[in-house]
Design an enzyme around this catalytic site. Structure first.
Site, PDB file in Angstrom:
ATOM      1  N   ARG A   1      76.000  74.741  65.539  1.00 34.50           N
ATOM      2  CA  ARG A   1      75.706  74.379  64.147  1.00 34.50           C
ATOM      3  C   ARG A   1      74.474  73.471  64.089  1.00 34.50           C
ATOM      4  O   ARG A   1      74.376  72.572  63.254  1.00 34.50           O
ATOM      5  CB  ARG A   1      76.918  73.711  63.491  1.00 34.50           C
ATOM      6  CG  ARG A   1      78.211  74.516  63.650  1.00 34.50           C
ATOM      7  CD  ARG A   1      79.435  73.785  63.142  1.00 34.50           C
ATOM      8  NE  ARG A   1      80.644  74.356  63.735  1.00 34.50           N
ATOM      9  CZ  ARG A   1      81.862  73.798  63.676  1.00 34.50           C
ATOM     10  NH1 ARG A   1      82.022  72.653  63.035  1.00 34.50           N
ATOM     11  NH2 ARG A   1      82.896  74.369  64.258  1.00 34.50           N
TER      12      ARG A   1
ATOM     13  N   GLU B   1      73.379  78.184  66.755  1.00 35.95           N
ATOM     14  CA  GLU B   1      74.614  78.862  66.346  1.00 35.95           C
ATOM     15  C   GLU B   1      74.896  78.458  64.916  1.00 35.95           C
ATOM     16  O   GLU B   1      74.918  77.266  64.580  1.00 35.95           O
ATOM     17  CB  GLU B   1      75.774  78.465  67.267  1.00 35.95           C
ATOM     18  CG  GLU B   1      77.073  79.225  67.016  1.00 35.95           C
ATOM     19  CD  GLU B   1      77.975  78.551  65.986  1.00 35.95           C
ATOM     20  OE1 GLU B   1      78.912  79.217  65.495  1.00 35.95           O
ATOM     21  OE2 GLU B   1      77.739  77.369  65.646  1.00 35.95           O
TER      22      GLU B   1
ATOM     23  N   ASP C   1      77.075  79.536  60.994  1.00 38.38           N
ATOM     24  CA  ASP C   1      78.246  80.183  60.409  1.00 38.38           C
ATOM     25  C   ASP C   1      77.912  80.646  59.005  1.00 38.38           C
ATOM     26  O   ASP C   1      77.365  79.881  58.207  1.00 38.38           O
ATOM     27  CB  ASP C   1      79.415  79.194  60.344  1.00 38.38           C
ATOM     28  CG  ASP C   1      79.686  78.537  61.687  1.00 38.38           C
ATOM     29  OD1 ASP C   1      80.316  79.183  62.535  1.00 38.38           O
ATOM     30  OD2 ASP C   1      79.267  77.369  61.882  1.00 38.38           O
TER      31      ASP C   1
ATOM     32  N   HIS D   1      80.551  76.079  57.912  1.00 37.68           N
ATOM     33  CA  HIS D   1      81.599  76.475  58.862  1.00 37.68           C
ATOM     34  C   HIS D   1      82.970  76.650  58.209  1.00 37.68           C
ATOM     35  O   HIS D   1      83.583  77.703  58.308  1.00 37.68           O
ATOM     36  CB  HIS D   1      81.705  75.453  59.991  1.00 37.68           C
ATOM     37  CG  HIS D   1      82.785  75.769  60.967  1.00 37.68           C
ATOM     38  ND1 HIS D   1      84.083  75.287  60.833  1.00 37.68           N
ATOM     39  CD2 HIS D   1      82.788  76.539  62.075  1.00 37.68           C
ATOM     40  CE1 HIS D   1      84.818  75.741  61.826  1.00 37.68           C
ATOM     41  NE2 HIS D   1      84.057  76.506  62.593  1.00 37.68           N
TER      42      HIS D   1
END
Length: 268
Positions: free
Chosen positions: A39, A65, A67, A80
Protein backbone atom coordinates in the site's frame (compact mmCIF):
# COMPACT_ATOMS: atom_id res chain seq x y z
CA UNK A 1 49.34 -45.10 -7.35
CA UNK A 2 52.04 -43.08 -5.60
CA UNK A 3 51.39 -40.95 -2.53
CA UNK A 4 52.11 -37.83 -4.58
CA UNK A 5 49.58 -38.79 -7.25
CA UNK A 6 47.00 -39.63 -4.59
CA UNK A 7 47.51 -36.24 -2.96
CA UNK A 8 47.13 -34.47 -6.29
CA UNK A 9 43.94 -36.37 -7.03
CA UNK A 10 42.58 -35.54 -3.58
CA UNK A 11 43.27 -31.82 -3.88
CA UNK A 12 41.87 -31.74 -7.42
CA UNK A 13 38.64 -33.33 -6.17
CA UNK A 14 38.53 -30.95 -3.20
CA UNK A 15 38.98 -27.95 -5.49
CA UNK A 16 36.13 -29.20 -7.66
CA UNK A 17 33.83 -29.51 -4.64
CA UNK A 18 34.78 -26.04 -3.37
CA UNK A 19 34.27 -24.58 -6.83
CA UNK A 20 30.85 -26.22 -7.12
CA UNK A 21 29.61 -24.92 -3.81
CA UNK A 22 31.19 -21.55 -4.42
CA UNK A 23 29.35 -21.21 -7.71
CA UNK A 24 26.16 -22.35 -6.07
CA UNK A 25 26.57 -19.76 -3.34
CA UNK A 26 27.20 -16.99 -5.86
CA UNK A 27 24.17 -18.05 -7.86
CA UNK A 28 21.92 -17.87 -4.81
CA UNK A 29 23.35 -14.54 -3.73
CA UNK A 30 22.58 -13.00 -7.14
CA UNK A 31 18.92 -14.03 -6.99
CA UNK A 32 17.04 -10.73 -6.90
CA UNK A 33 13.93 -10.57 -4.80
CA UNK A 34 11.60 -7.77 -5.91
CA UNK A 35 10.87 -5.18 -3.24
CA UNK A 36 7.14 -4.45 -3.14
CA UNK A 37 5.79 -1.56 -1.11
CA UNK A 38 2.64 -2.64 0.72
CA UNK A 39 0.00 0.00 0.00
CA UNK A 40 3.02 2.18 -0.67
CA UNK A 41 5.17 2.50 2.43
CA UNK A 42 2.43 1.66 4.92
CA UNK A 43 4.82 1.51 7.88
CA UNK A 44 5.83 5.14 7.40
CA UNK A 45 2.83 6.87 5.81
CA UNK A 46 -0.95 6.48 5.64
CA UNK A 47 -1.55 3.52 3.36
CA UNK A 48 -2.79 3.87 -0.21
CA UNK A 49 -2.12 7.60 -0.38
CA UNK A 50 0.24 9.58 -2.57
CA UNK A 51 2.64 10.31 0.32
CA UNK A 52 2.86 6.56 0.91
CA UNK A 53 3.57 5.77 -2.73
CA UNK A 54 6.17 8.52 -3.01
CA UNK A 55 7.95 7.29 0.10
CA UNK A 56 8.03 3.74 -1.28
CA UNK A 57 9.67 4.99 -4.48
CA UNK A 58 12.23 6.91 -2.43
CA UNK A 59 13.01 3.64 -0.62
CA UNK A 60 13.70 1.82 -3.87
CA UNK A 61 10.46 -0.12 -4.40
CA UNK A 62 10.30 -2.27 -7.53
CA UNK A 63 6.50 -2.40 -7.22
CA UNK A 64 3.67 -0.67 -5.41
CA UNK A 65 0.97 -2.95 -4.06
CA UNK A 66 -2.45 -1.28 -4.22
CA UNK A 67 -6.06 -2.28 -3.49
CA UNK A 68 -8.95 -1.40 -5.79
CA UNK A 69 -12.68 -1.14 -5.06
CA UNK A 70 -15.68 0.69 -6.51
CA UNK A 71 -17.46 3.79 -5.25
CA UNK A 72 -21.26 4.07 -5.21
CA UNK A 73 -21.19 5.76 -8.61
CA UNK A 74 -18.89 3.16 -10.19
CA UNK A 75 -15.53 4.91 -9.89
CA UNK A 76 -12.41 2.80 -9.30
CA UNK A 77 -10.89 3.88 -5.98
CA UNK A 78 -7.76 2.74 -4.17
CA UNK A 79 -8.48 1.74 -0.58
CA UNK A 80 -7.94 -1.50 1.34
CA UNK A 81 -10.86 -1.98 3.74
CA UNK A 82 -14.43 -2.31 2.50
CA UNK A 83 -15.26 0.17 5.28
CA UNK A 84 -13.80 3.67 5.45
CA UNK A 85 -13.80 3.64 9.28
CA UNK A 86 -10.15 2.73 9.94
CA UNK A 87 -8.37 4.96 7.46
CA UNK A 88 -10.58 8.05 7.18
CA UNK A 89 -12.57 10.45 9.36
CA UNK A 90 -15.87 8.90 8.20
CA UNK A 91 -17.73 5.64 8.76
CA UNK A 92 -19.52 3.21 6.49
CA UNK A 93 -18.99 1.12 3.38
CA UNK A 94 -16.84 2.35 0.51
CA UNK A 95 -19.68 1.36 -1.82
CA UNK A 96 -22.15 3.63 0.02
CA UNK A 97 -20.25 6.78 -0.96
CA UNK A 98 -19.86 8.49 -4.32
CA UNK A 99 -16.39 9.29 -5.55
CA UNK A 100 -16.81 12.97 -4.71
CA UNK A 101 -17.87 12.06 -1.18
CA UNK A 102 -14.89 9.75 -0.75
CA UNK A 103 -12.57 12.51 -1.97
CA UNK A 104 -13.73 14.85 0.78
CA UNK A 105 -12.62 12.42 3.48
CA UNK A 106 -9.36 12.91 5.37
CA UNK A 107 -7.33 9.74 4.72
CA UNK A 108 -4.17 10.86 6.52
CA UNK A 109 -4.87 12.19 10.03
CA UNK A 110 -5.57 8.74 11.47
CA UNK A 111 -1.91 7.94 10.88
CA UNK A 112 -0.35 11.27 11.88
CA UNK A 113 -1.44 14.94 12.00
CA UNK A 114 1.28 15.78 9.48
CA UNK A 115 -0.61 13.81 6.83
CA UNK A 116 -3.86 15.67 7.40
CA UNK A 117 -5.66 16.24 4.12
CA UNK A 118 -4.33 13.18 2.29
CA UNK A 119 -7.03 11.84 -0.01
CA UNK A 120 -8.28 8.50 -1.29
CA UNK A 121 -6.88 8.27 -4.83
CA UNK A 122 -8.68 7.00 -7.90
CA UNK A 123 -7.21 4.05 -9.78
CA UNK A 124 -6.76 6.26 -12.83
CA UNK A 125 -4.72 8.78 -10.83
CA UNK A 126 -2.41 6.06 -9.53
CA UNK A 127 -1.89 4.70 -13.04
CA UNK A 128 -1.14 8.14 -14.45
CA UNK A 129 1.23 9.08 -11.64
CA UNK A 130 3.15 5.84 -11.17
CA UNK A 131 2.67 3.22 -13.90
CA UNK A 132 5.56 4.57 -15.97
CA UNK A 133 7.84 4.80 -12.93
CA UNK A 134 7.37 1.53 -11.05
CA UNK A 135 5.66 -1.86 -11.33
CA UNK A 136 2.14 -2.19 -9.93
CA UNK A 137 0.73 -5.17 -8.03
CA UNK A 138 -3.01 -4.54 -8.21
CA UNK A 139 -5.29 -6.39 -5.81
CA UNK A 140 -8.97 -6.71 -6.57
CA UNK A 141 -10.38 -6.28 -3.08
CA UNK A 142 -13.54 -8.34 -2.52
CA UNK A 143 -14.42 -8.20 -6.24
CA UNK A 144 -17.58 -10.26 -5.73
CA UNK A 145 -19.01 -7.13 -4.05
CA UNK A 146 -18.40 -5.15 -7.24
CA UNK A 147 -19.78 -6.89 -10.35
CA UNK A 148 -17.96 -5.68 -13.44
CA UNK A 149 -14.87 -4.36 -11.66
CA UNK A 150 -12.65 -6.62 -13.78
CA UNK A 151 -13.92 -4.99 -16.99
CA UNK A 152 -13.32 -1.50 -15.61
CA UNK A 153 -9.75 -2.26 -14.56
CA UNK A 154 -8.99 -3.93 -17.89
CA UNK A 155 -10.39 -0.88 -19.69
CA UNK A 156 -8.14 1.55 -17.78
CA UNK A 157 -5.05 -0.57 -18.40
CA UNK A 158 -5.80 -0.89 -22.11
CA UNK A 159 -6.51 2.84 -22.42
CA UNK A 160 -2.89 3.46 -21.38
CA UNK A 161 -1.46 0.45 -23.28
CA UNK A 162 -0.23 -0.92 -19.97
CA UNK A 163 -1.27 -4.42 -20.99
CA UNK A 164 1.52 -4.24 -23.56
CA UNK A 165 4.19 -3.11 -21.10
CA UNK A 166 5.51 -6.65 -20.60
CA UNK A 167 8.00 -8.00 -18.06
CA UNK A 168 5.24 -8.39 -15.45
CA UNK A 169 5.12 -4.61 -15.08
CA UNK A 170 1.45 -4.86 -14.10
CA UNK A 171 0.25 -7.86 -12.06
CA UNK A 172 -3.36 -8.33 -10.97
CA UNK A 173 -4.14 -10.51 -7.96
CA UNK A 174 -6.99 -11.49 -5.64
CA UNK A 175 -8.11 -14.14 -3.19
CA UNK A 176 -11.15 -14.76 -5.40
CA UNK A 177 -10.30 -17.22 -8.16
CA UNK A 178 -13.40 -16.61 -10.29
CA UNK A 179 -12.62 -12.91 -10.51
CA UNK A 180 -9.03 -13.60 -11.53
CA UNK A 181 -10.14 -16.12 -14.16
CA UNK A 182 -12.48 -13.50 -15.59
CA UNK A 183 -9.78 -10.83 -15.66
CA UNK A 184 -7.38 -13.26 -17.34
CA UNK A 185 -9.92 -13.89 -20.09
CA UNK A 186 -10.42 -10.16 -20.57
CA UNK A 187 -6.74 -9.23 -20.65
CA UNK A 188 -4.51 -12.32 -21.05
CA UNK A 189 -1.42 -10.15 -21.66
CA UNK A 190 -1.42 -9.08 -17.99
CA UNK A 191 -0.16 -11.76 -15.57
CA UNK A 192 -2.49 -12.68 -12.73
CA UNK A 193 -1.99 -14.18 -9.30
CA UNK A 194 -3.93 -15.93 -6.56
CA UNK A 195 -3.42 -14.93 -2.93
CA UNK A 196 -3.32 -17.75 -0.38
CA UNK A 197 -3.11 -17.79 3.41
CA UNK A 198 -2.94 -21.57 3.85
CA UNK A 199 -0.61 -24.35 2.60
CA UNK A 200 -1.84 -25.34 -0.90
CA UNK A 201 -1.97 -28.90 -2.21
CA UNK A 202 -0.66 -30.19 -5.54
CA UNK A 203 -4.07 -30.48 -7.20
CA UNK A 204 -5.00 -26.89 -6.35
CA UNK A 205 -1.69 -25.52 -7.61
CA UNK A 206 -2.02 -27.39 -10.90
CA UNK A 207 -5.50 -25.93 -11.39
CA UNK A 208 -4.28 -22.38 -10.67
CA UNK A 209 -1.38 -22.86 -13.09
CA UNK A 210 -3.86 -23.22 -15.95
CA UNK A 211 -4.52 -19.47 -15.92
CA UNK A 212 -2.27 -17.75 -13.36
CA UNK A 213 1.39 -16.74 -13.41
CA UNK A 214 1.64 -16.20 -9.65
CA UNK A 215 0.62 -17.85 -6.41
CA UNK A 216 1.29 -15.36 -3.61
CA UNK A 217 1.44 -16.91 -0.12
CA UNK A 218 1.18 -15.23 3.26
CA UNK A 219 4.59 -15.22 4.97
CA UNK A 220 3.37 -17.61 7.67
CA UNK A 221 2.86 -20.47 5.18
CA UNK A 222 6.10 -20.00 3.23
CA UNK A 223 8.39 -23.04 3.34
CA UNK A 224 10.53 -25.01 0.92
CA UNK A 225 7.70 -27.33 -0.12
CA UNK A 226 5.28 -24.51 -0.91
CA UNK A 227 7.77 -22.47 -2.95
CA UNK A 228 9.04 -25.55 -4.81
CA UNK A 229 5.45 -26.54 -5.59
CA UNK A 230 4.67 -23.12 -7.03
CA UNK A 231 7.90 -22.90 -9.05
CA UNK A 232 7.71 -26.47 -10.32
CA UNK A 233 4.34 -25.63 -11.86
CA UNK A 234 5.82 -22.72 -13.78
CA UNK A 235 4.56 -19.92 -11.56
CA UNK A 236 6.22 -17.24 -9.45
CA UNK A 237 5.74 -16.56 -5.74
CA UNK A 238 5.42 -13.20 -3.99
CA UNK A 239 5.02 -13.38 -0.22
CA UNK A 240 3.14 -10.91 1.98
CA UNK A 241 3.26 -8.94 4.28
CA UNK A 242 6.52 -8.26 6.14
CA UNK A 243 6.14 -6.05 9.19
CA UNK A 244 9.09 -7.14 11.35
CA UNK A 245 12.75 -8.10 11.09
CA UNK A 246 11.90 -11.65 12.17
CA UNK A 247 9.48 -12.06 9.28
CA UNK A 248 11.96 -10.59 6.82
CA UNK A 249 14.77 -12.86 7.96
CA UNK A 250 12.59 -15.93 7.53
CA UNK A 251 11.64 -15.06 3.95
CA UNK A 252 15.20 -14.26 2.89
CA UNK A 253 16.01 -17.98 3.12
CA UNK A 254 13.65 -18.86 0.26
CA UNK A 255 13.93 -18.21 -3.51
CA UNK A 256 10.92 -15.92 -3.60
CA UNK A 257 10.26 -13.71 -6.59
CA UNK A 258 9.10 -10.81 -4.44
CA UNK A 259 8.36 -9.72 -0.89
CA UNK A 260 5.59 -7.31 0.04
CA UNK A 261 6.52 -5.16 3.04
CA UNK A 262 5.27 -2.25 5.11
CA UNK A 263 8.91 -1.44 5.84
CA UNK A 264 10.97 -1.83 2.68
CA UNK A 265 14.20 -1.27 4.54
CA UNK A 266 13.71 -4.65 6.23
CA UNK A 267 14.25 -6.48 2.94
CA UNK A 268 17.44 -4.77 1.78
Amino acid sequence: MTVKVMKNAFFTALATVISFFGIKKIASSTHKIKKIGHRGAAGYCPENTFPSYDRALEMGADYLEIDVQLSKDGKLVVIHDTLVDRTTDHKGKVSDYTFDELRKMDAGSWFSPKFRGSRIPSFEEVLDAYADRVGLLVELKKPSLYPGIEDLIAKELKKRNLHLKGKDHIIVQSFETESIKKFHELLPEVPVGILINYPPDKIEIKEIAKYASYVNPKWTVVNKRVINLIHSNGMKAVSWTVRSKREAEKLKHYPLDGIVADYLDLIE
